[in-house]
Write an enzyme that holds these catalytic residues in place. Structure first.
Site, PDB file in Angstrom:
ATOM      1  N   HIS A  13      39.531  11.814  34.624  1.00  0.00           N
ATOM      2  CA  HIS A  13      38.781  11.928  35.880  1.00  0.00           C
ATOM      3  C   HIS A  13      37.313  12.293  35.600  1.00  0.00           C
ATOM      4  O   HIS A  13      36.391  11.784  36.239  1.00  0.00           O
ATOM      5  CB  HIS A  13      39.363  13.031  36.768  1.00  0.00           C
ATOM      6  CG  HIS A  13      40.743  12.754  37.278  1.00  0.00           C
ATOM      7  ND1 HIS A  13      41.837  13.492  36.888  1.00  0.00           N
ATOM      8  CD2 HIS A  13      41.200  11.837  38.157  1.00  0.00           C
ATOM      9  CE1 HIS A  13      42.907  13.046  37.514  1.00  0.00           C
ATOM     10  NE2 HIS A  13      42.560  12.040  38.284  1.00  0.00           N
ATOM     11  N   LYS A  67      43.941   2.692  34.176  1.00  0.00           N
ATOM     12  CA  LYS A  67      45.361   3.005  33.905  1.00  0.00           C
ATOM     13  C   LYS A  67      46.212   2.547  35.088  1.00  0.00           C
ATOM     14  O   LYS A  67      47.288   2.014  34.922  1.00  0.00           O
ATOM     15  CB  LYS A  67      45.553   4.504  33.673  1.00  0.00           C
ATOM     16  CG  LYS A  67      46.992   4.820  33.323  1.00  0.00           C
ATOM     17  CD  LYS A  67      47.349   6.273  33.488  1.00  0.00           C
ATOM     18  CE  LYS A  67      47.117   6.813  34.857  1.00  0.00           C
ATOM     19  NZ  LYS A  67      48.279   7.119  35.672  1.00  0.00           N
ATOM     20  N   ASN A  81      44.100  17.975  40.331  1.00  0.00           N
ATOM     21  CA  ASN A  81      44.762  18.267  39.052  1.00  0.00           C
ATOM     22  C   ASN A  81      44.052  17.472  37.949  1.00  0.00           C
ATOM     23  O   ASN A  81      44.673  16.724  37.199  1.00  0.00           O
ATOM     24  CB  ASN A  81      46.249  17.929  39.125  1.00  0.00           C
ATOM     25  CG  ASN A  81      47.011  18.467  37.920  1.00  0.00           C
ATOM     26  OD1 ASN A  81      46.615  19.472  37.322  1.00  0.00           O
ATOM     27  ND2 ASN A  81      48.075  17.794  37.545  1.00  0.00           N
ATOM     28  N   LEU A  82      42.763  17.672  37.875  1.00  0.00           N
ATOM     29  CA  LEU A  82      41.898  16.778  37.097  1.00  0.00           C
ATOM     30  C   LEU A  82      42.067  16.948  35.597  1.00  0.00           C
ATOM     31  O   LEU A  82      42.359  18.030  35.098  1.00  0.00           O
ATOM     32  CB  LEU A  82      40.435  17.035  37.479  1.00  0.00           C
ATOM     33  CG  LEU A  82      40.120  16.872  38.971  1.00  0.00           C
ATOM     34  CD1 LEU A  82      38.644  17.135  39.233  1.00  0.00           C
ATOM     35  CD2 LEU A  82      40.527  15.497  39.488  1.00  0.00           C
ATOM     36  N   MET A 129      43.312  12.695  43.370  1.00  0.00           N
ATOM     37  CA  MET A 129      44.284  13.577  44.037  1.00  0.00           C
ATOM     38  C   MET A 129      44.269  14.952  43.371  1.00  0.00           C
ATOM     39  O   MET A 129      45.213  15.738  43.520  1.00  0.00           O
ATOM     40  CB  MET A 129      45.689  12.969  43.985  1.00  0.00           C
ATOM     41  CG  MET A 129      45.767  11.649  44.769  1.00  0.00           C
ATOM     42  SD  MET A 129      47.410  11.280  45.404  1.00  0.00           S
ATOM     43  CE  MET A 129      48.351  11.214  43.905  1.00  0.00           C
TER      44      MET A 129
HETATM   45  O1  PAF Z   1      44.603   7.159  41.769  1.00  0.00           O
HETATM   46  C1  PAF Z   1      44.685   8.126  42.547  1.00  0.00           C
HETATM   47  O2  PAF Z   1      44.510   9.290  42.168  1.00  0.00           O
HETATM   48  C2  PAF Z   1      45.017   7.888  44.014  1.00  0.00           C
HETATM   49  O3  PAF Z   1      45.924   6.837  44.153  1.00  0.00           O
HETATM   50  C3  PAF Z   1      43.776   7.660  44.898  1.00  0.00           C
HETATM   51  C4  PAF Z   1      43.022   6.410  44.475  1.00  0.00           C
HETATM   52  C5  PAF Z   1      42.856   8.862  44.790  1.00  0.00           C
HETATM   53  C6  PAF Z   1      44.196   7.495  46.352  1.00  0.00           C
HETATM   54  O4  PAF Z   1      44.889   8.603  46.826  1.00  0.00           O
END
Ligand code: PAF
Length: 283
Positions: free
Chosen positions: A37, A151, A32-33, A30
């Site tokens: 990530h 997590k 905001n890495l 989603m």
């Molecule tokens: O874990 C996340 O960032 C979100 O739940 C995902 C898997 C990208 C789905 O929107």
């Protein structure tokens, strides 16, 4: 790295890679890495010739009153980090592209049971939103594998169950949690912590570590351990939703003979809702 917002533009690129037999990995996010990530992207690079990341703040997984509007959108910084980590393609669709019929007309994917306990009990509809968007991303990108951080352990199990129940032709890979130096699990929501809260936030990890050590040491009075852990969190300034010892495989309530367990917690610190978990293998 190319950034693409339209599904119709993405498909021919994926088709070209497939035509020459390249293995494709997907890292859904989603945005905001953070380093957690980027670790997923690095792990994806080791397992596939092509890495696709997605950035989409999925409205369906936020309940009313949650942080959908406040959720940080940092696309330019995300693009830089993803490109530097070797991502081939970023899929960053608009809400209109993902849900052209609007939020109310969506066909949902629902994983019953697993979605209704723990975080699901406190965030009704959350895992239905996750399963729906993840299945759409799987259908759009058609990856050979998709990587998720452990997590979000319950999310990982929900997605694995969906993959199995719907016979989806891909591998769902869970990657161990990346932590800050003091043990705090990396999360986009850590950014909500005020500096005094950030000092205390690693108590969540400390409390789970202590709980898991008690279980490894032979304690099986799980209800008493959960209660004591919850009290320690409250004393540290948290507002816990739950602390729970569960069977690792399916989050069922364990009996005393269970050897593979997971301790999980969700707790508010200020306005940040933090989650974490630790796996326990009893040999
Ligand atoms: O874990 C996340 O960032 C979100 O739940 C995902 C898997 C990208 C789905 O929107």
């Amino acid at each position: 790295m190319q950034t693409i917002a339209a599904i119709a533009e993405l498909r021919p690129i994926i088709a070209q890679w497939r035509a020459v037999g390249e293995r494709i990995a997907l890292v859904p996010t989603m945005g905001n890495l953070h380093a957690g990530h980027i670790h997923l992207v690095e792990q994806a690079r080791q397992r596939a010739q092509r890495v696709v990341a997605s950035v989409f703040v999925n409205p369906l997984q936020f309940s009313a009153g949650e942080d959908l509007d406040a959720y940080p959108r940092t696309l330019a910084a995300d693009q830089q980090q993803l490109a530097a980590a070797g991502t081939d393609l970023l899929f960053a669709p608009t809400e209109q592209e993902m849900y052209p019929q609007g939020r109310d007309g969506v066909t949902y994917v629902e994983v019953p049971g697993l979605s209704d306990i723990l975080c699901g009990a406190f965030r009704p509809g959350h895992f239905r939103g996750v399963a729906t968007v993840v299945s759409k991303l799987f259908n759009i990108v058609q990856p050979d594998l998709a990587l998720f951080g452990a997590k979000d352990y319950q999310q990982l199990l929900v997605i694995r169950r969906m993959e199995r129940d719907l016979n989806l032709p891909l591998e769902v890979v869970g990657i161990p949690t990346v932590r800050e130096a003091d043990g705090l699990a990396m999360s986009s929501r850590n950014g909500y912590l005020a500096s005094a809260e950030r000092q205390r936030a690693a108590q969540l990890y400390a409390v789970l570590t202590e709980l898991s050590q008690a279980v490894r040491g032979g304690r099986r009075d799980y209800a008493a351990l959960e209660q004591a852990a919850g009290e320690r969190l409250v004393a540290a300034g948290f507002r816990p939703d739950y602390v729970s010892v569960r069977r690792a495989e399916d989050l069922a309530t364990p009996d005393e003979r269970e050897r593979r367990l997971v301790v999980l917690a969700a707790a508010y610190l200020g306005k940040a809702r933090l989650i974490d978990n630790l796996l326990i293998n009893i040999d």
